[in-house]
Each structure stands twice: as structure tokens, then as C-alpha cells.
Design an enzyme around this catalytic site. Structure first.
Site, PDB file in Angstrom:
ATOM      1  N   GLY A   4      63.958 -97.811 -26.369  1.00 45.29           N
ATOM      2  CA  GLY A   4      63.390 -96.468 -26.327  1.00 45.29           C
ATOM      3  C   GLY A   4      62.460 -96.260 -27.504  1.00 45.29           C
ATOM      4  CD  GLN A  19      61.214 -93.974 -32.660  1.00 41.42           C
ATOM      5  OE1 GLN A  19      61.303 -93.851 -31.454  1.00 41.42           O
ATOM      6  NE2 GLN A  19      61.898 -94.882 -33.338  1.00 41.42           N
ATOM      7  CB  CYS A  37      66.775 -95.823 -34.477  1.00 39.76           C
ATOM      8  SG  CYS A  37      65.228 -94.918 -34.434  1.00 39.76           S
ATOM      9  CG  HIS A  62      68.208 -92.277 -30.110  1.00 35.26           C
ATOM     10  ND1 HIS A  62      69.050 -92.948 -30.981  1.00 35.26           N
ATOM     11  CD2 HIS A  62      66.953 -92.530 -30.550  1.00 35.26           C
ATOM     12  CE1 HIS A  62      68.318 -93.549 -31.910  1.00 35.26           C
ATOM     13  NE2 HIS A  62      67.044 -93.325 -31.671  1.00 35.26           N
ATOM     14  CD  GLU A  63      64.039 -92.974 -28.054  1.00 32.75           C
ATOM     15  OE1 GLU A  63      63.167 -92.578 -28.845  1.00 32.75           O
ATOM     16  OE2 GLU A  63      64.730 -93.986 -28.272  1.00 32.75           O
TER      17      GLU A  63
HETATM   18 NI    NI Z   1      65.230 -93.911 -32.444  1.00 29.14          NI
END
Ligand code: NI
Length: 164
Positions: A46, A51, A91, A133-134
Site C-alpha cells: 500500500g 508518502q 510501512c 492504514h493508508e
Molecule cells: Ni504506511
């Protein structure tokens, strides 16, 4: 296509709150291709636009064994959740760190697909974890925020040292 640079925790831009995408244009579709390529190259499951330093509410996910089932979520939102599950998470922005996080077990979420069409879907298990999470990333949140301050400080120091 191009590989994008992934920001590493505790990079301040990981705290940015992403903006909604008004219309899904070719510019977004091109960017999403690069996001997917970046995620696959880093062996991730993901990646959120935040990010790679882009403050748009865009997520790519692929939890398939053969990395051939790309899920693109634009403006994703969880509209219902149920139960809890605890799973070890990692992550791409927090390399080599894994920790247990408590999440909802089942979720109903809505988003726009690549064509800009609204979609509503249910997920449980790993996919439900990934989506949560995303989406956290789009709200400036990283999974280590769920850990104790002591653990988080240790992770921050370790990553600052590595990235010097
Ligand atoms: Ni992450």
C-alpha cells in the site's frame, strides 16, 4: 513511468493533511501509475500520495500474491466499521519497523475509481487493515502513532540516524 521518492518517518510532510481530488484527470492517472510502480518496486502492499510528498487523497493497494490486483482509491472514506483485529503492521515510510496495531475488523468504504466513478465496498482482514492504514496517511497519521511514546521515540531516533 517513474519511481517516486518515499518520505521516511519522521519527515514533517508525513503530517500533511491531503486534499480531496476534485476531478480525476489524466494528470492524476499518470501520477497513480507512478505511485503503483513505486509501491511495487519497494515491495509494498500500500502507498498513499502523502508518502511521496503529494497532498492528494489518493491511495494504491495491492495485497495479491502476484502483485497483479491493483486497487486505486481516490478520496476514500470509511463509512462503517465493525469489530476489532490486531495485526502486525509495517510501512514503506517506516522501514524495517513492525508493530501490532488495533484496527476495525470489517469496514465499508467509498471512493472514486480511476474513471472518477463513486464505488462502495466492504473489506475485512488484511484489506481492511490496509485501507485504514493508508487513509490514516491522508490525515497525517503514521502507524507508529498508535505505539507508546517510548517505542515511538526509539523508532524516530533509529530512523534519523539511518537517514543522516
Ligand atoms: Ni504506511
Amino acid at each position: 513511468m517513474a519511481l517516486l521518492d518515499i518520505l521516511v518517518y519522521p519527515h514533517p510532510r508525513l503530517r500533511d493533511i491531503a486534499y480531496k481530488v476534485d476531478t480525476v484527470t489524466d494528470e492524476e492517472r499518470e501520477f497513480i501509475k507512478n505511485m503503483a510502480e513505486t509501491m511495487y518496486a519497494a515491495s509494498g502492499i500500500g502507498l498513499a500520495a502523502i508518502q511521496v510528498g503529494v497532498s492528494k487523497r489518493i491511495i494504491v493497494i495491492d495485497i495479491s500474491d502476484n502483485s497483479d490486483d491493483l486497487l486505486v482509491l481516490i478520496n476514500p472514506e470509511i463509512i462503517k466499521h465493525n469489530g476489532i483485529q490486531i495485526c502486525e503492521e509495517g510501512c514503506l515510510s517506516v522501514p524495517e519497523v513492525y508493530a501490532e496495531v488495533t484496527r476495525a475488523k470489517e469496514i465499508t468504504y467509498k471512493y472514486l475509481n480511476l474513471d472518477g466513478k463513486p464505488v462502495t465496498q466492504n473489506a475485512d482482514g488484511l484489506l481492511a487493515i490496509c485501507v485504514q492504514h493508508e487513509i490514516d496517511h491522508l490525515d497525517g497519521k503514521v502507524f507508529v502513532d498508535y505505539l507508546s511514546r517510548m517505542k515511538r521515540d526509539r523508532i524516530r531516533k533509529k530512523l534519523l540516524k539511518i537517514n543522516k
